[in-house]
Enzyme design. Structure first.
Site, PDB file in Angstrom:
ATOM      1  N   GLU A 138      -8.018   3.916  12.371  1.00 10.98           N
ATOM      2  CA  GLU A 138      -6.945   3.519  13.282  1.00 10.98           C
ATOM      3  C   GLU A 138      -6.641   4.658  14.250  1.00 10.98           C
ATOM      4  OE1 GLU A 138      -2.914   4.000  11.560  1.00 10.98           O
ATOM      5  OE2 GLU A 138      -3.935   3.857   9.621  1.00 10.98           O
ATOM      6  N   ASP A 195       0.861  -1.183   0.000  1.00 17.81           N
ATOM      7  CA  ASP A 195       0.000   0.000   0.000  1.00 17.81           C
ATOM      8  C   ASP A 195       0.891   1.224   0.000  1.00 17.81           C
ATOM      9  OD1 ASP A 195      -0.014   1.074   3.041  1.00 17.81           O
ATOM     10  OD2 ASP A 195      -0.218  -1.102   3.126  1.00 17.81           O
ATOM     11  N   ASP A 233      -9.617   3.114   6.086  1.00 19.77           N
ATOM     12  CA  ASP A 233      -8.475   3.040   6.996  1.00 19.77           C
ATOM     13  C   ASP A 233      -8.873   3.758   8.279  1.00 19.77           C
ATOM     14  OD1 ASP A 233      -6.113   3.410   8.389  1.00 19.77           O
ATOM     15  OD2 ASP A 233      -4.981   4.202   6.692  1.00 19.77           O
TER      16      ASP A 233
END
Length: 251
Positions: free
Chosen positions: A135, A44, A133
């Site tokens: 986090e 990524d 994403d």
């Protein structure tokens, strides 16, 4: 996994406290959960990696890439378009990812921002559903100032909106520790949404509650790949290339 702007920097500092990543040969098969007989290597990336030679990346054996598209409600990665097209043309199966900032807007707003800026989907054998994403917050409070119940609602809002826009279930990138702390180890999404687990170690470790297996595993933030200068996140898909194409095409 946001790749500086600044979020990636915060996680790179955290990496110093984690176990060193094992080699790719050691990693295959070392899963704490059921895995396919084969794994497929990927990366990524974001603008942090600079100019990428995608033909060299593909020739090095990399078969998929998640590429940063958006963050929050306003940020668009300046290299997304170049990377997304370059990966496709080199035969790398690609997907877009969005770095969530749940304290900035509703989940729906950010899902629409992603879908309108590279995160849409097409059945062309080379486009994966986009990834959320979500986090540790690199800019402030770990859980963005949201309660566990509010975070679950925010994530649902994002996922439902993305599905309504694209017809696909978004992939969710997270860590088990963040998911446990900030959602109460919510098991709700895992019946439909592929798990992309981040754990820079020799196994994926314990997965979030209710997740039957991992679909993607980010196992190091300090990998090296021909065609990419400097460190890059390395990943596995939990299956062979034919299964990855099946995920891409929703079959």
């Amino acid at each position: 996994m946001t790749h500086v702007h600044r979020p990636r920097l915060a996680r790179r500092l955290l990496a110093a406290t984690l176990a060193a990543a094992a080699t790719a040969a050691t990693l295959v098969g070392l899963t704490a959960t059921p895995a396919q007989a084969a794994t497929t290597p990927g990366v990524d990336v974001s603008h942090y990696q600079g100019s990428i030679n995608w033909t060299s990346v593909r020739n090095a054996g990399i078969q998929f890439a998640y590429i940063k598209a958006t963050e929050g409600t306003t940020y668009k990665d300046p290299r997304f378009g170049t990377n997304y097209v370059g990966a496709y043309n080199a035969g790398v199966i690609r997907g877009a990812y969005h770095f969530a900032l749940p304290d900035r807007s509703s989940g729906a707003t950010q899902a629409n921002f992603l879908a309108s800026n590279g995160g849409a989907w097409s059945a062309d054998s080379r486009t994966l559903p986009a990834a959320l994403d979500i986090e540790f917050n690199p800019y402030g409070a770990t859980c963005y100032g949201l309660s566990q119940a509010s975070m679950r609602s925010w994530i649902s809002d994002f996922l439902n909106t993305y599905r309504s826009r694209t017809g696909r279930y978004a992939v969710i990138y997270t860590t088990t520790s963040w998911w446990t702390s900030c959602t109460g180890n919510w098991s709700g999404p895992w019946a439909n949404h592929p798990l992309w687990i981040a754990r820079w170690a020799s196994s994926p470790g314990t997965l979030p509650a209710g997740a039957p297996f991992w679909s993607f595993w980010q196992y190091t933030a300090t990998g090296r790949v021909s065609g990419i200068s400097g460190d890059v996140d390395r990943n596995y898909f939990n299956g062979d290339r034919s299964r990855l194409i099946a995920l891409a095409n929703n079959t």
